[in-house]
Every structure is written in C-alpha cells, then in structure tokens.
Design an enzyme around this catalytic site. Structure first.
Site, short mmCIF file in Angstrom:
data_model
loop_
_atom_site.label_atom_id
_atom_site.label_comp_id
_atom_site.label_asym_id
_atom_site.label_seq_id
_atom_site.Cartn_x
_atom_site.Cartn_y
_atom_site.Cartn_z
N HIS A 125 2.55 -7.11 -10.91
CA HIS A 125 3.31 -6.55 -9.57
C HIS A 125 3.06 -7.53 -8.49
O HIS A 125 3.79 -7.42 -7.65
CB HIS A 125 2.38 -5.26 -9.51
N SER A 144 6.39 -4.28 -2.60
CA SER A 144 5.76 -3.08 -3.01
C SER A 144 6.04 -1.95 -2.13
O SER A 144 7.46 -1.82 -1.59
CB SER A 144 4.28 -3.28 -3.51
N TRP A 145 5.18 -1.21 -1.33
CA TRP A 145 5.41 -0.25 -0.12
C TRP A 145 5.93 -1.15 0.73
O TRP A 145 7.10 -0.67 1.35
CB TRP A 145 4.34 0.14 0.27
N ASP A 164 5.52 -5.36 -14.37
CA ASP A 164 4.99 -4.85 -13.25
C ASP A 164 4.49 -3.36 -13.72
O ASP A 164 5.38 -2.59 -14.12
CB ASP A 164 5.78 -4.73 -12.20
N GLY A 206 0.88 -1.10 0.06
CA GLY A 206 -0.07 0.03 -0.10
C GLY A 206 0.76 0.96 0.01
O GLY A 206 1.35 1.44 -1.05
N1 STX Z 1 1.18 1.05 -4.19
C1 STX Z 1 2.17 -0.03 -4.18
C2 STX Z 1 1.83 -1.05 -3.26
O1 STX Z 1 2.42 -1.17 -2.02
C3 STX Z 1 1.28 2.16 -4.87
C4 STX Z 1 0.64 -2.06 -3.55
N2 STX Z 1 0.30 -2.13 -4.55
N3 STX Z 1 -0.83 -3.33 -4.41
C5 STX Z 1 -0.54 -3.58 -3.34
O2 STX Z 1 0.34 -2.98 -2.61
C6 STX Z 1 -1.63 -4.55 -2.57
C7 STX Z 1 -1.67 -5.84 -3.44
C8 STX Z 1 -1.12 -5.04 -1.43
C9 STX Z 1 -2.73 -4.21 -2.49
#
Ligand code: STX
Length: 321
Positions: free
Chosen positions: A300, A117-118, A272, A45
């Site tokens: 991603h 990701s985050w 991604d 997130g």
């Molecule tokens: N947000 C990147 C991120 O951390 C910009 C992210 N993108 N999707 C997710 O996290 C989940 C699949 C965990 C919802």
C-alpha cells in the site's frame, strides 16, 4: 525507508498557517520552483500529516510543490491528540473548502492534485467538487470508503492475511463489542482518560502501520505508533470512517462522470492489504481514460520502491504540460 527512486531532499522556500475558520489553523509549505507548475500533495489517513520526503515525488526545477497538514494533524492546530479534541469541524467538506482557500491564497488558478490512500479519496472528492481547479490527478492506493473497503480493513477481512496482527488490534476491545470494531474503537478513542484512549490509539495505528508495506517496516511502525501521532491519527481516521467520509455508497466512483476529461494516472500495488486492488479496479473500469499502473511487487505505502517509481514517472510525464 529507501527513497532512492525519488528526487533529492529539499527545503521549503515559504511556509505559513492558514486560518480556515472554526478555530482551525492549517499548516502549509511550498518548495521547488516558485514559477513552476503547481501541485498539491494530499496526505493519507486521514490524520497522518505530511512528511519532508513527500516533497520528493516532484521535480523541484519544474514544480511548485504545496504540502499541507489537514485539520487536526501534523503541524495544524488544534491537534486531534489534545485532551478535549473536538472533531465537529473536521469533515470532508471542511477539507475541500480548506483546499480552495489555500489555492486562492497562494494565487494558484489550477493545480495538479496528487494523493494516495485517503489522499486519493480526498483528491476525487475535491476534483468532483471543483473540476476547473484541477490540471491532472495522480492517485495511489485507491480508497473510496465504501462499506466493503472499511469492513475489509476494520471488521475482519484483512485478518485472513494477518491473523497474528489482528489479535493485537482486537485486544483493547471486549469480546462482546468485537462485532462492530469501528464503533467499539470510537468509544475508546473519545474517552478523555489517556489510560483508555492511548492504548486504543496505539493498537489502531500499529495495525495499519504493520500491514501497509509488503514486508514489515520497523521505521513506519515506530513513527506511527508514537503516542501523540497515534492518538491524532486514530481519532481522525475513526471519526471519518464511522461517518463513511460523509459520502454516499459508491459516490466517488459514480462521480467520475464529472472529471473524466481530466488527465489522470492511477497507481496501485497488487498486494495492497489496506486498500485492496478491487477499488482501483472499479475506478479503472469506471474511468478507462485514466492511465492504470498496477505495480506487481508492492503493498500500500507510497514508500514502496515500485510505487515510488510509478508515481515519479507520472509526475515527470505531466511536468511540461
Ligand atoms: N487508511 C488509509 C490511508 O489513507 C485507512 C493510509 N494508510 N496508511 C497511510 O495512510 C499512511 C502511510 C499515510 C500513514
């Protein structure tokens, strides 16, 4: 979601709520082997929270698996979807401090840090602040909140791939404000009127949910566009991104100097569209000692089959170290 490449479902053997200060309570759980190798899972997130299947990246015979919901989301309270949500005490520095408090309260000297990701940004920031607390890093879908990364996903870059879905992301924002989408969304997400913030949050979260898998996944879209989860997710993400994570430009990649002795694996999907491979590549160039695993047929999400296999391979390789 087909999670066949992961370990079978398990239940936690312990859970609780940590009072981290500022009125925030952080929900945590531990599963796997109580005497196993400690690992902490950092969700994405920010604001997405953890899910039961996140336990399944780790061999439950070998790992003591810690999951927690970062401030304001999942089962942590106060939830960022609440009417008067106050995010002043939800920052990267607070999340790093919470990790240290959780680690010490669980009696863990050092742990493996696993984040996508985050979660990869938070893992890098945490390891750079507390390198002695980290045994290994497993990072996926690398995201460092640099200007070009945020502009790619929120200011029109990825619209080149998804012009149809981009129209739905633009829809809640008047034409005159569309040159600065992060700020335009910020105003609407903070509005106390649900008639304003709910549609904005649903559009924000649907954009991400629809673009993170190689092919659209109805289950992911339904879960992330559910209003309560969407409001928390959108508010927390947007709050971090208008503040650029409180990082200076390029901070997390420059900071590799402090952690390059830590064994690490970088897993990245070629397609991604959310956190494109340029960032993973920059991290790989800055940190050649870290193993770089590029998955040719993945986007991603951690749920993509090739990503599942690469991540499980990484945790398995470190399980006996
Ligand atoms: N947000 C990147 C991120 O951390 C910009 C992210 N993108 N999707 C997710 O996290 C989940 C699949 C965990 C919802």
């Amino acid at each position: 979601m087909n999670l066949d490449a992961l370990y079978p479902p398990i239940e936690p053997y312990d859970d609780g709520v940590l009072l981290v200060g500022d009125g925030h309570r952080v929900a945590w759980e531990v599963s796997g082997n109580p005497d196993g190798k400690p690992v902490v899972f950092l969700h994405g997130g920010p604001g997405a929270g953890t899910s039961e299947w996140h336990r399944r990246f780790f061999d439950p015979e070998k790992y003591r698996i810690v999951l927690f919901d970062q401030r304001g989301c999942g089962r942590s309270t106060p939830h960022a979807s609440a009417p008067g949500a106050d995010l002043r005490f939800v920052t990267t520095a607070h999340l790093i401090a919470d990790l240290e408090l959780l680690r010490r309260n669980l009696g863990i000297a050092k742990w493996q840090v696993f984040g996508g990701s985050w979660g990869s940004a938070l893992a890098l920031a945490y390891a750079q602040a507390h390198p002695d607390a980290v045994t290994e890093l497993i990072l996926r879908g690398i995201f460092t909140l640099r200007r070009a990364e945020l502009e790619w996903f929120y200011e029109g870059g990825a619209a080149a791939l998804f012009p149809d879905l981009w129209e739905d992301f633009l829809a809640p924002i008047p034409v005159l404000e569309r040159n600065r989408m992060l700020e335009a969304y910020h105003r609407r997400l903070a509005d106390p009127d649900p008639a304003v913030h709910v549609p904005a949050a649903v559009a924000w979260s649907t954009w991400e949910a629809s673009t993170i898998t190689l092919r659209p996944d109805a289950e992911t879209i339904a879960r992330m566009s559910e209003p309560e989860a969407a409001v928390a997710f959108a508010r927390i993400e947007n709050h971090f991104f208008v503040n650029r994570g409180w990082f200076s430009e390029g901070q997390l990649i420059a900071g590799v100097e402090a952690i390059r002795h830590i064994p690490a694996v970088i897993v990245q999907g070629r397609y991604d569209a959310c956190t494109p491979m340029m960032t993973a590549w920059d991290l790989h160039r800055a940190w050649p000692e870290a193993e770089f695993v590029m998955v040719e047929d993945a986007g991603h999400a951690a749920s993509e089959p090739g990503i599942q296999r690469a991540l499980r391979g990484a945790t398995d390789r470190f399980a006996d170290d």
